[in-house]
Design a protein around this motif. Structure first.
Motif, short mmCIF file in Angstrom:
data_model
loop_
_atom_site.label_atom_id
_atom_site.label_comp_id
_atom_site.label_asym_id
_atom_site.label_seq_id
_atom_site.Cartn_x
_atom_site.Cartn_y
_atom_site.Cartn_z
N ILE A 13 22.84 21.98 34.72
CA ILE A 13 23.37 21.54 33.35
C ILE A 13 24.59 20.38 33.68
O ILE A 13 25.06 19.77 32.92
N SER A 14 24.84 20.22 35.20
CA SER A 14 26.09 18.89 35.51
C SER A 14 25.55 18.12 35.52
O SER A 14 26.21 16.46 34.75
N SER A 15 23.84 17.78 34.69
CA SER A 15 22.98 16.31 35.03
C SER A 15 22.97 16.30 33.15
O SER A 15 22.80 14.98 32.87
N THR A 16 24.01 17.36 32.00
CA THR A 16 23.62 17.21 31.12
C THR A 16 24.78 16.18 30.46
O THR A 16 25.68 16.48 30.74
N ASN A 17 25.01 16.51 28.60
CA ASN A 17 26.17 16.10 28.60
C ASN A 17 27.37 17.15 27.93
O ASN A 17 27.99 16.94 27.63
N LEU A 18 26.80 18.24 28.76
CA LEU A 18 27.23 19.94 28.02
C LEU A 18 28.86 19.82 29.28
O LEU A 18 28.23 19.20 30.51
N LYS A 19 30.37 19.67 28.98
CA LYS A 19 31.39 19.51 29.61
C LYS A 19 31.03 21.05 30.47
O LYS A 19 31.30 22.00 30.02
N PRO A 20 32.15 20.89 31.15
CA PRO A 20 32.13 21.94 32.14
C PRO A 20 32.80 23.34 31.82
O PRO A 20 32.32 24.20 31.53
N HIS A 21 34.25 22.55 30.87
CA HIS A 21 34.65 23.90 30.16
C HIS A 21 34.19 24.59 29.02
O HIS A 21 33.68 25.52 28.99
N LEU A 22 32.64 23.58 28.02
CA LEU A 22 31.66 24.64 27.30
C LEU A 22 31.11 25.42 28.21
O LEU A 22 30.43 26.42 27.68
N TYR A 23 30.27 24.95 29.57
CA TYR A 23 29.90 26.07 30.09
C TYR A 23 29.97 27.20 30.80
O TYR A 23 29.69 28.02 30.19
N LEU A 24 31.75 27.16 31.07
CA LEU A 24 32.53 28.51 31.67
C LEU A 24 33.22 29.44 29.51
O LEU A 24 32.40 30.39 29.90
N LEU A 25 33.26 28.69 28.62
CA LEU A 25 33.44 29.63 27.71
C LEU A 25 32.04 30.00 26.93
O LEU A 25 32.16 30.91 26.74
N GLY A 26 30.88 29.38 27.28
CA GLY A 26 29.47 30.24 27.11
C GLY A 26 29.20 31.00 28.19
O GLY A 26 28.91 31.58 27.80
N LYS A 27 30.01 31.39 29.30
CA LYS A 27 29.49 32.26 29.87
C LYS A 27 30.33 33.10 29.35
O LYS A 27 30.08 34.49 29.04
N TRP A 28 31.81 33.04 29.59
CA TRP A 28 32.90 33.46 29.23
C TRP A 28 32.79 34.57 28.04
O TRP A 28 32.95 35.63 27.66
N ASN A 29 32.23 33.54 26.75
CA ASN A 29 32.16 34.14 25.59
C ASN A 29 30.86 35.47 25.70
O ASN A 29 31.59 36.64 25.29
N ASN A 30 29.83 35.47 26.49
CA ASN A 30 29.68 36.82 26.55
C ASN A 30 29.67 37.82 26.92
O ASN A 30 29.61 39.25 27.15
N TYR A 31 30.64 37.70 28.53
CA TYR A 31 31.26 39.32 29.24
C TYR A 31 32.39 39.05 27.74
O TYR A 31 32.87 40.51 28.53
N MET A 32 32.67 38.10 26.98
CA MET A 32 34.01 39.09 25.89
C MET A 32 33.45 40.18 25.13
O MET A 32 33.87 41.45 24.98
N TYR A 33 32.21 39.85 24.49
CA TYR A 33 31.63 41.20 24.31
C TYR A 33 31.10 42.39 24.75
O TYR A 33 31.57 42.97 24.39
#
Length: 248
Positions: A85-105
């Protein structure tokens, strides 16, 4: 970020331990402790005990989502997912938000089921449903925000489990989730006011009884939001170190 969310959903569905920590164990504890502490009581006293236990154990057990969050991040770290993931254009905060979103549900589903269980089995009052929903929302983002911080700072799953137990169980004792705050020594009562569990529990009890004031609701929201921001900031600051530990 959408791909991260979908991947997390698939992993969560397959995680049987998640079902145990989020639903099975809290329901067992709720039934046992209500049967113990409401024995011999009737009327308003019994209802007060039941409301305290249902709301208190809901607040306590949502913290156990941290174990699944730590486990998920460590697995991503060990299998090379984080490095890719770090080698892509995905920003760290978007990676964290993506993981965060799932656990909020997941936490929202957990809270809804536990509340429905309390309503159906024990007929707990829901005097101010809108206020209760607002409190549940901010409780959800707060506990998962702290889960992000924990996942970014611990190095092993065992360390994450140990710290989760300290936060969940230690916070429950100090915040009056097991014993009413009024029955605790004065110095512990002062300590409890620095913990998010205390504010969430007190506000939920009042909202269920239909007596919470808007000022108290607003203060509780600010406290929970403050811990949420603290957790996300710690997670962002800890991400570089987390990335260095990633394999691949």
């Amino acid at each position: 970020m959408y791909a991260v969310i979908m991947l997390e959903w698939k992993k969560s569905i397959q995680d049987r331990g998640l079902l145990f920590w989020t639903l099975v164990l809290p329901i067992i504890f709720t039934v046992i402790f209500i049967s113990i502490f409401s024995s011999g009581l009737s009327g308003s006293e019994r209802q007060q005990v039941i409301v305290s236990i249902v709301s208190g154990y809901t607040v306590m057990f949502v913290f156990f989502i941290m174990i699944s969050m730590v486990d998920s991040f460590i697995k991503d770290c060990n299998i090379g997912m984080v490095a890719r993931i770090s080698s892509t254009n995905l920003k760290p905060h978007l990676y964290l938000l993506g993981k965060w979103n799932n656990y909020m549900y997941i936490v929202i589903i957990q809270i809804v089921i536990l509340t429905l269980f309390g309503k159906i089995v024990y007929n707990i009052p829901l005097g101010q449903p809108v206020h209760i929903l607002i409190l549940y929302l901010f409780l959800t983002i707060m506990v998962t925000g702290l889960g992000l911080a924990l996942a970014m700072t611990v190095r092993t799953l065992n360390m994450g489990i140990a710290l989760t137990q300290v936060i969940a169980l230690g916070g429950a004792v100090l915040s009056g989730l097991w014993i009413p705050v009024e029955m605790m020594p004065s110095f512990l009562q002062n300590i409890s006011k620095f913990l998010p569990q205390y504010w969430a529990h007190q506000a939920l009890q009042d909202a269920m009884e239909g007596t919470i004031q808007l000022g108290d609701l607003f203060i509780t929201i600010l406290v929970l939001l403050g811990f949420t921001i603290l957790g996300f900031v710690i997670a962002l600051l800890g991400y570089p170190g987390f990335l260095k530990r990633a394999k691949g």
